[in-house]
Scaffold this motif. Structure first.
Motif, PDB file in Angstrom:
ATOM      1  N   LEU A   1       7.432  34.390 -15.442  1.00 31.28           N
ATOM      2  CA  LEU A   1       7.904  34.599 -16.809  1.00 31.28           C
ATOM      3  C   LEU A   1       7.287  35.862 -17.386  1.00 31.28           C
ATOM      4  O   LEU A   1       6.196  36.269 -16.992  1.00 31.28           O
ATOM      5  CB  LEU A   1       7.549  33.393 -17.681  1.00 31.28           C
ATOM      6  CG  LEU A   1       8.240  32.085 -17.310  1.00 31.28           C
ATOM      7  CD1 LEU A   1       7.881  31.001 -18.302  1.00 31.28           C
ATOM      8  CD2 LEU A   1       9.748  32.270 -17.274  1.00 31.28           C
TER       9      LEU A   1
ATOM     10  N   GLY B   1      12.677  29.856 -16.485  1.00 28.88           N
ATOM     11  CA  GLY B   1      11.697  28.963 -15.871  1.00 28.88           C
ATOM     12  C   GLY B   1      12.209  27.542 -15.749  1.00 28.88           C
ATOM     13  O   GLY B   1      11.520  26.671 -15.243  1.00 28.88           O
TER      14      GLY B   1
ATOM     15  N   ILE C   1       7.906  31.189 -10.180  1.00 27.33           N
ATOM     16  CA  ILE C   1       8.440  31.596 -11.485  1.00 27.33           C
ATOM     17  C   ILE C   1       7.535  32.677 -12.054  1.00 27.33           C
ATOM     18  O   ILE C   1       6.309  32.550 -12.040  1.00 27.33           O
ATOM     19  CB  ILE C   1       8.502  30.386 -12.429  1.00 27.33           C
ATOM     20  CG1 ILE C   1       9.506  29.370 -11.888  1.00 27.33           C
ATOM     21  CG2 ILE C   1       8.856  30.817 -13.839  1.00 27.33           C
ATOM     22  CD1 ILE C   1       9.521  28.059 -12.638  1.00 27.33           C
TER      23      ILE C   1
ATOM     24  N   GLN D   1      12.061  21.846 -16.484  1.00 24.64           N
ATOM     25  CA  GLN D   1      11.165  22.311 -15.434  1.00 24.64           C
ATOM     26  C   GLN D   1      11.257  21.395 -14.222  1.00 24.64           C
ATOM     27  O   GLN D   1      11.579  20.225 -14.353  1.00 24.64           O
ATOM     28  CB  GLN D   1       9.745  22.372 -15.974  1.00 24.64           C
ATOM     29  CG  GLN D   1       9.645  23.493 -17.001  1.00 24.64           C
ATOM     30  CD  GLN D   1       8.305  23.581 -17.666  1.00 24.64           C
ATOM     31  OE1 GLN D   1       7.451  22.742 -17.457  1.00 24.64           O
ATOM     32  NE2 GLN D   1       8.138  24.605 -18.477  1.00 24.64           N
TER      33      GLN D   1
ATOM     34  N   LYS E   1      13.806  35.521 -13.479  1.00 25.37           N
ATOM     35  CA  LYS E   1      12.336  35.394 -13.503  1.00 25.37           C
ATOM     36  C   LYS E   1      11.835  34.643 -12.276  1.00 25.37           C
ATOM     37  O   LYS E   1      10.981  33.768 -12.365  1.00 25.37           O
ATOM     38  CB  LYS E   1      11.862  34.688 -14.791  1.00 25.37           C
ATOM     39  CG  LYS E   1      12.418  35.284 -16.068  1.00 25.37           C
ATOM     40  CD  LYS E   1      11.947  36.721 -16.262  1.00 25.37           C
ATOM     41  CE  LYS E   1      12.702  37.363 -17.426  1.00 25.37           C
ATOM     42  NZ  LYS E   1      12.575  38.822 -17.410  1.00 25.37           N
TER      43      LYS E   1
END
Lengths: 588, 588
Positions: B586, A190, B584, B571, A581
């Motif tokens: 996750l 991420g 994204i 990020q 991801k």
């Protein structure tokens, strides 16, 4: 260059080598059959050597030679022979090789374009087959020049005590992050690295680290829409010095520029480079990077031309002219072309006014009916126009915009008059840039260079009272109307840096979030420092006399950021996306 | 180094400068008050100079000096004075500066660790404040050595006609793509560039382009789990040559290695480097990168030791020993430590057998009850063991695995016996690598180097009959048990390349999809070529006598691939993700 495959290259044999037995390897440039003789031009990076096959003395070998195609890779053994008819145009033109052994190392398909300086291949096909395009001498020469540029710059800077330090390519995203290329991290899901747009903050950290003098020839990246002649990855000569003022930096890099011109072009540049404050450059040439290969300076004509009855001029905030020597004979058609040129949307002028000073001294102009001959003569005198000259005048309500339009016209006239010789080099420093520029979009002042730029010492008091008037301790090196490099003295005082962020509209929290690591570093003893960065691609292209930076890059990308040879970028496996991801969400 | 801020550096003043008035700038290393005198050590990249302040002659100035903190940045003007008590340990130790003017350029917080070679800072804090860590002389020296390495390598290769060519950083993803870092393209939505793991294919295209000799010092990237001493971005000295055989390449780069040792270490390496076929290296040292600073060669003991009643040995496919000189007096505890060492999961041996040859010539071993003294004496003789020596023996069912275990033990014993002096350098070429290795996971042969590696000419017929026996025309340069570089002759024949892909299990379609651009290029006249790549980080770390490559990288990443100073990766804005058309996802 001697190896097991060759005793010499295709560029080195001369008359004094006659009689030697040699081995050569290279590419077949062309095959000519003349009676019982076959001549093959054998090419490698170093030159071309003529091979001779004689049907009478060795029919089999000559038969093999006749089967050779263009770009075949061959090895030959033979005897160096003085040529009967010498070719003074090639360094090896005095000799030829009487071939005794021919060994085809590799065959070749017929290339999709000719491997000649004057090729029949268009841009697109040459880019797709760039490995063939690079075989052309004119293209290879550009990359050889680039190699010399690397070596010359590095050895020069190293001799002055600069240390080459590699800064990381995988860094954090910056505030100008919208143009960052980002790199997803598999190990830190991420999260993303960013590729550097420049190593600016890292080189400043190296100064905090006491490295004193740093340089690096380094790839930088910017993900922006590619206007003409930009590349998503480009190369900078990046430099920084401690305990220096602007004068020290200018001296150092003026020295480097002179050294480059001497080493690479054999040109001695005498004396100091011209220096010109930004405001003056804008006033005289309408550009922060004026092309000084020719004069054709702006003359402001408000005082004379607002005395007439011409409403367009009366409402103008700026009226300026240039004088094009010997162009009074321009036809109606030529003048219309020029008017169309300045009215193009990229330039955006509303119209073009001309005044011709004819050979007999009389004056003819497109505004005859609004002005007396006396008034036009005053204009001609102000412009220092001689009989035979053409005065071109633009006006507008936005001073800077009109100057930029007039700048484009000046450059166009310079080109038409052959005043922009690519073999002539005019260098100067532009200094005293404005610290800030107003952004209508953001409704705030923006840093013209970057937020670490030091204001000129004497303007610091104005930061509080009139920040828009503050000049920066910044400088650009300009060559032939192109900015080849630029830099500034940096702020090393944390308090001044905090004030700068405040003016730029950063809250202390936001400044800390985005530049915290640099601001913290500065608390531990930052030296006064400054530096600059050169655009290497641009500089090499100027030295090579090229119009585009693409021609001095081995594997450039096209205007869509694509490498058409590698077919990149491309899709990647779902498995890779899963590991990262990530999911792709294209617009419907 | 003279600038407006200083007339000389802190490293250059000597006794003959006494009497001169100088200006120095730098960092306060330390402040000592002795009676009415205050001494300040002023430091910059070039050295340390002692400043003197005298309360009697200038109380105010001395008062200011006493307020200076560690790492303050100051400028002083003063007179060079011969010291009363000279310091022979520092180059400037004969002089001091009687300060007349003191100017604090910047204050500094107290650094979180001492700026000394012997610092009190642990790894983590030094990495977070890397800009302070880099101020330490021992760290800076590593980067200065790295700079010298760059310059030496480039000038050497350039003098041999190698051209430095920059290959692109934004390329396409490769078949080994699982370890590629990828870069989403904003202009080509849903598509990705990849960062190069190496410029392998691009440098081969440069050979097809006729560039003849290429080099580049270039960043490469690999997104893999970082075992000890790997970095996600690393630097290679990447080279390729045309019209060469293995011998030409080895000659060229052996010359470069010798030149580097001479220039950077003052060491003349005489004669040719040792060359050792891979199979021999594995047999004699259990490694494809044997540490040749010491002997301790393997001796195979199957013939003697399978004559006993020791079931472990009787079932072994390999029994080998090394002889550790003078270690017969090892205690039970030391021997247990060694046994524990080889039984660690990373090594994985089941046990360790020892035979001591005591000073009186008698033999004592852990397998006394299974063998006669005569048998053990034969072993000792085979091992050429002298009284006082210790023989260590490993056995196993997998020959290669056991050899590797014995290799680890050999290296451990070498370290214990002080035979691995970081100031001694043992270089060799390992050659004749196997072309393929069997992958249990993929159930097919894999290329040991990469699929473009040329087989040894005499082994080509075996490609059809026994590919697993084919040796590659490949070579590694090994220094002190570490592979510093490696390469191969490449395939230039499209037919041979096609056969290679077939053996590696590629369908023609898949080969075309993944390597199409290279295979197509090869159809247009590829010359015979080959090259190699050095790991620059590794090589510099060996030359600097470092255990880790991290210490010769300015801003390294930690084991999780993080830059803790920059706090990257991190990020990014939703806006950026949206522009890239990425989401994204996750794991929950």
């Amino acid at each position: 260059m001697k190896t097991n495959y060759r005793t010499c290259t295709c560029g080195e044999l001369r008359l004094q080598d006659a009689g030697k037995t040699v081995t050569l390897s290279g590419w077949v440039q062309r095959v000519r059959k003349m009676g019982g003789m076959t001549f093959v031009d054998l090419r490698d990076r170093y030159g071309i050597t003529q091979l001779v096959f004689n049907e009478d003395t060795n029919a089999n070998l000559c038969y093999e030679a006749n089967k050779l195609g263009r770009e075949y890779v061959i090895q030959v053994i033979g005897k160096v022979n003085e040529r009967y008819s010498k070719n003074a145009n090639m360094p090896t033109g005095d000799i030829e090789i009487i071939v005794e052994t021919l060994n085809v190392l590799n065959q070749a398909l017929t290339p999709p374009f000719t491997i000649e300086d004057n090729t029949d291949g268009g841009d697109d096909i040459r880019m797709k087959y760039r490995y063939l395009d690079l075989r052309r001498e004119c293209v290879r020469k550009n990359l050889e020049l680039r190699h010399q540029m690397y070596m010359t710059v590095r050895n020069y800077l190293s001799s002055l005590g600069f240390l080459e330090v590699e800064t990381p390519m995988l860094i954090g995203s910056t505030p100008e992050g919208a143009r960052d290329f980002v790199v997803p991290s598999r190990m830190n899901q991420g999260q993303f690295y960013a590729l550097p747009q420049s190593p600016q903050t890292l080189k400043q950290l190296l100064m905090v680290a006491g490295f004193d003098r740093y340089f690096q020839i380094v790839k930088c990246f910017r993900d922006e829409d590619l206007r003409a002649d930009r590349q998503p990855e480009f190369t900078q000569i990046d430099c920084e010095m401690s305990f220096v003022s602007q004068e020290d930096i200018i001296q150092t890099f003026e020295g480097m520029a002179k050294h480059i011109f001497k080493e690479l072009k054999g040109i001695e540049i005498e004396g100091q480079f011209l220096r010109m404050p930004w405001a003056e450059a804008m006033r005289r040439f309408g550009s922060d990077k004026p092309d000084m290969r020719f004069e054709m300076e702006f003359v402001e004509l408000m005082d004379v031309l607002q005395l007439g009855t011409f409403a367009v001029f009366d409402n103008a905030k700026y009226i300026g002219g240039i004088c094009a020597s010997g162009c009074a004979e321009y036809t109606r058609k030529q003048l219309d072309q020029l008017a169309d040129f300045v009215k193009r949307p990229q330039i955006g002028a509303k119209g073009l006014v001309y005044i011709k000073v004819l050979e007999d001294g009389s004056i003819k102009s497109s505004i005859d009916k609004f002005y007396t001959q006396e008034q036009l003569t005053i204009v001609a005198n102000k412009m220092n126009a001689q009989p035979g000259d053409l005065i071109l005048i633009l006006s507008g309500e936005d001073v800077m915009k009109t100057r930029k339009q007039l700048c484009e016209l000046r450059l166009e006239m310079g080109s038409r008059l052959g005043l922009r010789d690519p073999n002539k080099f005019a260098l100067l420093w532009v200094t005293e840039f404005p610290m800030f520029e107003w952004s209508d979009e953001e409704q705030r002042l923006m840093a013209m260079h970057h937020p670490f730029t030091h204001p000129m010492e004497e303007d610091i008091p104005m930061l509080d009272t009139a920040p828009e008037c503050v000049r920066a301790d910044a400088y650009d090196m300009v060559c032939n109307g192109i900015e080849v490099g630029g830099g500034s003295i940096r702020i090393h005082d944390p308090k001044l840096q905090a004030k700068m962020f405040e003016i730029l509209g950063f809250t202390p929290e936001k400044a800390q979030e985005q530049f915290g690591f640099l601001m913290n570093a500065f608390k531990y003893g930052a030296p006064p420092h400054g530096g600059l960065a050169y655009g290497l691609d641009r500089w090499v292209s100027i030295l090579a006399g090229l119009d585009s930076i693409r021609d001095c890059i081995a594997f450039p990308k096209n205007n869509s950021g694509r490498d058409v040879m590698l077919d990149a970028p491309s899709q990647i496996d779902q498995k890779q996306l899963d590991e990262l991801k990530l999911a792709i969400q294209l617009d419907k």
